[in-house]
Scaffold this motif. Structure first.
Motif, PDB file in Angstrom:
ATOM      1  N   LEU A  33      35.513  -7.836 -44.795  1.00 17.48           N
ATOM      2  CA  LEU A  33      35.766  -9.115 -45.482  1.00 17.48           C
ATOM      3  C   LEU A  33      36.901  -9.905 -44.835  1.00 17.48           C
ATOM      4  N   ARG A  34      37.644  -9.255 -43.948  1.00 15.55           N
ATOM      5  CA  ARG A  34      38.705  -9.972 -43.217  1.00 15.55           C
ATOM      6  C   ARG A  34      38.193 -10.629 -41.940  1.00 15.55           C
ATOM      7  N   TYR A  35      36.897 -10.468 -41.642  1.00 19.07           N
ATOM      8  CA  TYR A  35      36.319 -11.042 -40.421  1.00 19.07           C
ATOM      9  C   TYR A  35      36.503 -12.555 -40.340  1.00 19.07           C
ATOM     10  N   ASP A  36      36.293 -13.215 -41.460  1.00 17.38           N
ATOM     11  CA  ASP A  36      36.281 -14.688 -41.442  1.00 17.38           C
ATOM     12  C   ASP A  36      36.942 -15.218 -42.713  1.00 17.38           C
ATOM     13  N   LYS A  37      38.071 -15.879 -42.548  1.00 18.80           N
ATOM     14  CA  LYS A  37      38.817 -16.421 -43.693  1.00 18.80           C
ATOM     15  C   LYS A  37      38.063 -17.553 -44.389  1.00 18.80           C
ATOM     16  N   ARG A  38      37.096 -18.127 -43.696  1.00 18.69           N
ATOM     17  CA  ARG A  38      36.369 -19.268 -44.278  1.00 18.69           C
ATOM     18  C   ARG A  38      35.318 -18.831 -45.290  1.00 18.69           C
ATOM     19  N   TRP A  39      35.000 -17.549 -45.345  1.00 18.92           N
ATOM     20  CA  TRP A  39      34.005 -17.084 -46.314  1.00 18.92           C
ATOM     21  C   TRP A  39      34.498 -17.297 -47.738  1.00 18.92           C
ATOM     22  N   GLY A  40      33.612 -17.826 -48.559  1.00 16.06           N
ATOM     23  CA  GLY A  40      33.956 -18.044 -49.959  1.00 16.06           C
ATOM     24  C   GLY A  40      33.600 -16.837 -50.818  1.00 16.06           C
ATOM     25  N   ALA A  41      33.759 -17.004 -52.118  1.00 15.42           N
ATOM     26  CA  ALA A  41      33.522 -15.898 -53.055  1.00 15.42           C
ATOM     27  C   ALA A  41      32.081 -15.411 -53.001  1.00 15.42           C
ATOM     28  N   ARG A  42      31.116 -16.336 -52.889  1.00 20.45           N
ATOM     29  CA  ARG A  42      29.706 -15.941 -52.831  1.00 20.45           C
ATOM     30  C   ARG A  42      29.392 -15.169 -51.557  1.00 20.45           C
ATOM     31  N   ASP A  43      29.964 -15.632 -50.441  1.00 17.76           N
ATOM     32  CA  ASP A  43      29.752 -14.946 -49.161  1.00 17.76           C
ATOM     33  C   ASP A  43      30.269 -13.514 -49.237  1.00 17.76           C
ATOM     34  N   ARG A  44      31.470 -13.369 -49.768  1.00 20.38           N
ATOM     35  CA  ARG A  44      32.096 -12.044 -49.868  1.00 20.38           C
ATOM     36  C   ARG A  44      31.316 -11.133 -50.816  1.00 20.38           C
ATOM     37  N   ALA A  45      30.850 -11.720 -51.899  1.00 20.73           N
ATOM     38  CA  ALA A  45      30.066 -10.943 -52.864  1.00 20.73           C
ATOM     39  C   ALA A  45      28.761 -10.465 -52.226  1.00 20.73           C
TER      40      ALA A  45
END
Length: 404
Positions: A33-45
């Protein structure tokens, strides 16, 4: 659902680390989940939940996909394709997912779902052990329940706030919760969200703790002003609950063989506003002997197979081995024999595990009671908590009193 290449590739990376490199799923998810700071909550989920889902159903999916250990990248994409097909997700036109046999996948799923060890995605030895220990009917229900995604349950830190007040604060942060009958300090999230970024968490108003785990501290029936020992404290979820039940009065001693865990507990205790706790690392038998006959209450939350918490640790199905269960049963009995001496006459002790196996639970207690060290102890009550009946983690608790 539209699949995004960078998110899917992150899932494939995570599966490679878990299946081929033997890393723990929760640590891998944190890393990915630290790969890309631009990912939002849905992406991370999506990354976290998809990875956990494929880990949970690993045996079933690998059987359908004809993927073998060690898993090549192509095999991991096959597992992902199976996940998509079984969820009705349209596969994108990517070369990694070309020629996915959708009808064959559905046919194999229907066929394999008739066999419990494939349907519930567990190793042969674990299926045999579960059936032998619990009986066919209970094991069938229990392993099905343990394959469901765990709810997010919070425990109100009553040293700082009451449940209604916490519920209102979380609602203001757009986190909707509901109360649970029979669990006085618990709130269940209506929708999965990252609660660790909330101000309420930073202020120490709650801890994330499964509802079954929240039953253990009250079972010990602590009173303010007592000397209470949590002898297998670990990261300290139950220790903090004990502190709240003691109203910060008396002496609470948190012990563990791992000093690193106790250091993390100190940080959590500060956030929770706990003042009556001290930590002691068990680096020799002297640490235990110094406390012989001194505790009013003693919690032995013993190390175990963890079979009751498979919902939140699905990768442990693939890491657990039968030899470990045999070994940990020896450790459990050693803890009962040795640590129980810290309890004073008239005191009470709880032996607890997050396992559903009788050989780790009631059989250990009865073996202890029949031993020389168990003389003077009496079983007051015991409780088996099954996920199939409660909807929460599997647990065992036994309350013993010491009369002499």
């Amino acid at each position: 659902m539209r699949l995004h290449r960078n998110l899917v590739f992150a899932v494939i990376d995570a599966l490679n680390m878990i299946f081929n490199q033997g890393e723990y799923a929760d640590k891998v998810i944190e890393k990915v989940l630290r790969y890309d700071k631009r990912w939002g909550a849905r992406d991370r989920a999506f990354i976290a939940e998809t990875t956990y889902d494929i880990v949970r159903w690993k045996r079933l999916y690998t059987e359908i996909a004809e993927a073998n250990d060690p898993y090549s990248r192509q095999h991991l994409f096959r597992l992902f394709a199976v996940w998509c097909v079984l969820r009705g997700i349209r596969l994108p036109d990517w070369k990694q997912l070309e020629e996915t046999p959708e009808r064959r996948i559905k046919g194999r799923f229907d066929e394999l779902s008739k066999i419990r060890k494939f349907r519930e995605s567990i190793p042969d030895w674990l299926d045999e052990l579960g059936e032998k220990s619990l009986g066919d009917a209970l094991w069938t229900k229990e392993i099905a329940a343990l394959n469901k995604q765990a709810d997010v349950i919070l425990r109100t830190n009553t040293l700082k706030i009451q449940k209604k007040g916490l519920q209102a604060l979380l609602d203001a942060e757009e986190i909707a919760t509901e109360t649970l009958e029979g669990y006085p300090d618990a709130l269940r999230l209506k929708e999965r969200k990252n609660v660790f970024t909330t101000q309420a968490f930073k202020d120490g108003l709650f801890e994330v703790q499964d509802a079954s785990s929240q039953l253990v501290a009250p079972y010990l029936d602590v009173k303010p002003g007592q000397r209470v020992i949590d002898a297998c404290a670990g990261a300290g979820g139950k220790t903090l609950h004990l502190a709240a039940q003691m109203e910060n009065k008396g002496q609470l001693i948190a012990m563990d063989i791992y000093e690193s865990k106790l250091k993390k507990l100190k940080i959590r205790a500060r956030r929770n506003g706990v003042h009556n706790m001290e930590t002691r690392a068990i680096d020799s038998t002297k640490v235990i002997k110094k406390l012989y006959g001194s505790a009013d209450r003693l919690l032995l939350d013993a190390p175990c197979s963890g079979l009751g918490v498979l919902r939140r640790n699905p990768d442990s199905k693939w890491k657990l081995e039968p030899e470990f269960i045999d070994r940990i049963m020896g450790v459990q009995q050693d803890i009962l024999q040795s640590y129980s001496r810290m309890l004073k006459k008239g005191g009470q002790m709880v032996y607890a595990t997050c396992s559903i196996l009788p050989q780790e639970n009631s059989k250990q207690v009865y073996r202890f009671l029949e031993s020389e060290s168990g003389q003077g102890f009496e079983l007051v009550k015991e409780q088996n908590i099954y996920a199939s009946k409660s909807g929460f983690d599997g647990f065992y608790m036994a309350l013993l009193s010491k009369s002499q």
